[in-house]
Design an enzyme around this catalytic site. Structure first.
Site, PDB file in Angstrom:
ATOM      1  N   ILE A   1     -50.738  41.210 -22.029  1.00 40.48           N
ATOM      2  CA  ILE A   1     -51.453  41.643 -23.234  1.00 40.48           C
ATOM      3  C   ILE A   1     -52.911  41.212 -23.164  1.00 40.48           C
ATOM      4  CG2 ILE A   1     -49.397  41.610 -24.697  1.00 40.48           C
ATOM      5  CD1 ILE A   1     -50.616  39.005 -25.979  1.00 40.48           C
ATOM      6  N   ASP A   2     -53.223  40.232 -22.297  1.00 37.05           N
ATOM      7  CA  ASP A   2     -54.588  39.679 -22.265  1.00 37.05           C
ATOM      8  C   ASP A   2     -55.591  40.616 -21.590  1.00 37.05           C
ATOM      9  OD1 ASP A   2     -53.273  37.464 -23.307  1.00 37.05           O
ATOM     10  OD2 ASP A   2     -53.155  36.441 -21.370  1.00 37.05           O
TER      11      ASP A   2
HETATM   12  O1  F6P Z   1     -50.687  35.541 -21.382  1.00 38.22           O
HETATM   13  C1  F6P Z   1     -50.064  36.104 -22.495  1.00 38.22           C
HETATM   14  C2  F6P Z   1     -50.059  35.142 -23.640  1.00 38.22           C
HETATM   15  O2  F6P Z   1     -49.442  35.762 -24.748  1.00 38.22           O
HETATM   16  C3  F6P Z   1     -51.411  34.576 -24.021  1.00 38.22           C
HETATM   17  O3  F6P Z   1     -52.191  35.496 -24.744  1.00 38.22           O
HETATM   18  C4  F6P Z   1     -51.011  33.333 -24.763  1.00 38.22           C
HETATM   19  O4  F6P Z   1     -52.002  32.338 -24.684  1.00 38.22           O
HETATM   20  C5  F6P Z   1     -49.775  32.883 -24.031  1.00 38.22           C
HETATM   21  O5  F6P Z   1     -49.282  33.998 -23.333  1.00 38.22           O
HETATM   22  C6  F6P Z   1     -48.696  32.322 -24.911  1.00 38.22           C
HETATM   23  O6  F6P Z   1     -47.666  31.863 -24.111  1.00 38.22           O
HETATM   24  P1  F6P Z   1     -46.277  31.307 -24.679  1.00 38.22           P
HETATM   25  O7  F6P Z   1     -45.391  32.518 -24.872  1.00 38.22           O
HETATM   26  O8  F6P Z   1     -45.800  30.421 -23.601  1.00 38.22           O
HETATM   27  O9  F6P Z   1     -46.538  30.624 -25.970  1.00 38.22           O
END
Ligand code: F6P
Length: 361
Positions: free
Chosen positions: A140-141
């Protein structure tokens, strides 16, 4: 080696469209007479005790629009190619050996790895270790340098834009400042796309360290114009000039830092400085849940069929990419470890400035 049995693995955080890629790969493979095997729970499924399931063509109904991944995924475990604030790390060779043995035991002639920078860095190391692998860029980033768009991004932007539409009406009714914190790690793509699409007044992105004076001046300007509410979008990786990244939760070994919390800081500071009632919404994993948008469904489908074309051509060690005009491929080694951030002289930043949107500087 014939190409009659391919594996599919989803790694890292989930996002809308993973199932659509799985479907496209398995369907295109089936039409070539190949079998597909899903590796369960991320790359760890290749290790003992191995976890996998056959992907029967007839069981693939409804996957195009279904959120999450039917294979499961993980951003922890024995494979960790990125740690802390995105620092690269070598995977121990015994783990790579075990993964290779897993592929051989399962009779895989190729592996399709669907993931973001971390998971594709793992794929790159597996490829160097002799596993025939092709990558599909997910996150999504939208922060992979080798593709202008990753799948999942458009769906996350749709979610954030919908949130902004909703926040607008309540912000206006109560004459409040509404702060929306969105994901994106160290890139401001979700914030700037959604901010433009959702008519934000202030957009704070990691690429531009912000100062509160500028943001307060924007809110005051709107007050003078009779606009007694303001909408502020804050990327989770945004930080004040001279400030640190804000993280949530304890730092865990062998994991990337968990960003989060900057929105609450911004909201508190804006309320203190402007005297205006301010509320914070952290959109969080809503951006990753649910099904893919139409654009993502189509992108996932083309990505999946292109991955199968690469395998058929024996073009391993590559990642499919979208150039904006077509879907093609690049070497995995050229695709990983290079983050694509919002360019300060690019169209999005210029457009925001042209509209008078405050970017915090
Ligand atoms: O890389 C995708 C992402 O959703 C980032 O935008 C966010 O910082 C991270 O993953 C969150 O990860 P987790 O699901 O481990 O909280």
């Amino acid at each position: 080696m014939g190409q009659d049995r391919i594996g599919i693995v989803t790694g890292g955080g989930d996002c809308p469209g993973l199932n659509a890629v799985i479907r496209a790969v398995a369907k295109a493979a089936h039409r070539r007479g190949w079998e597909s095997v899903g590796i369960l729970g991320g790359y760890d499924g290749l290790l003992e005790p191995r976890r996998h399931r056959p992907l029967d063509y007839r069981e693939l109904g409804g996957l195009l629009q279904r959120g999450g991944t039917i294979l499961g995924t993980s951003n922890r475990g024995r494979f960790a190619a990125k740690v802390g604030h995105g620092d690269a790390q070598r995977i121990p060779s015994e783990v790579l050996d075990a993964a290779k043995r897993g592929c051989e035991t399962l009779g895989l002639s190729a592996l399709v790895a669907i993931g973001g920078d971390g998971s594709l860095s793992i794929a790159q190391q597996l490829s160097e270790h002799g596993i025939p692998i092709v990558g599909v860029p997910k996150t999504i980033d939208n922060d992979l340098a080798a593709t202008v768009m990753t799948f999942g991004f458009d769906s996350a932007v749709a979610c954030a834009t919908d949130a902004l539409d909703r926040l607008h009406t309540t912000a206006e009714s109560h004459e409040r400042v509404m702060v929306l914190e969105v994901m994106g790690r160290y890139a401001g793509w979700i914030a700037i796309y959604a901010g433009l699409a959702g008519g934000a007044d202030v957009i704070l992105i990691p690429e531009i360290p912000f100062r509160y004076e500028g943001i307060c001046a924007k809110i005051a300007e709107r007050e003078r114009l009779g606009r007694h509410f303001s909408i502020v979008v804050v990327a989770e990786g945004a930080r004040a000039e001279g400030g640190e990244f804000v993280t949530s939760g304890a730092e865990e070994q062998n994991r990337e830092a968990r960003l989060g919390g900057i929105g609450a800081q911004v909201a508190a500071e804006l309320e203190r400085r402007t005297g205006k009632e301010t509320r914070i919404v952290v959109l969080g994993h809503l951006q990753r849940g649910g099904g893919p948008t139409n654009f993502d469904r189509a992108l996932c489908t083309i990505f999946g069929t292109t991955a199968v074309e690469l395998i058929a051509g024996g073009d391993f060690g590559r990642m499919v990419t979208y150039t904006g005009a077509q879907v093609t491929s690049v070497k995995l080694s050229d695709a990983v470890g290079q983050l694509r951030r919002v360019p300060l002289d690019g169209g999005f930043v210029r457009s925001a400035r042209a509209l008078g949107i405050c970017l915090g500087d």
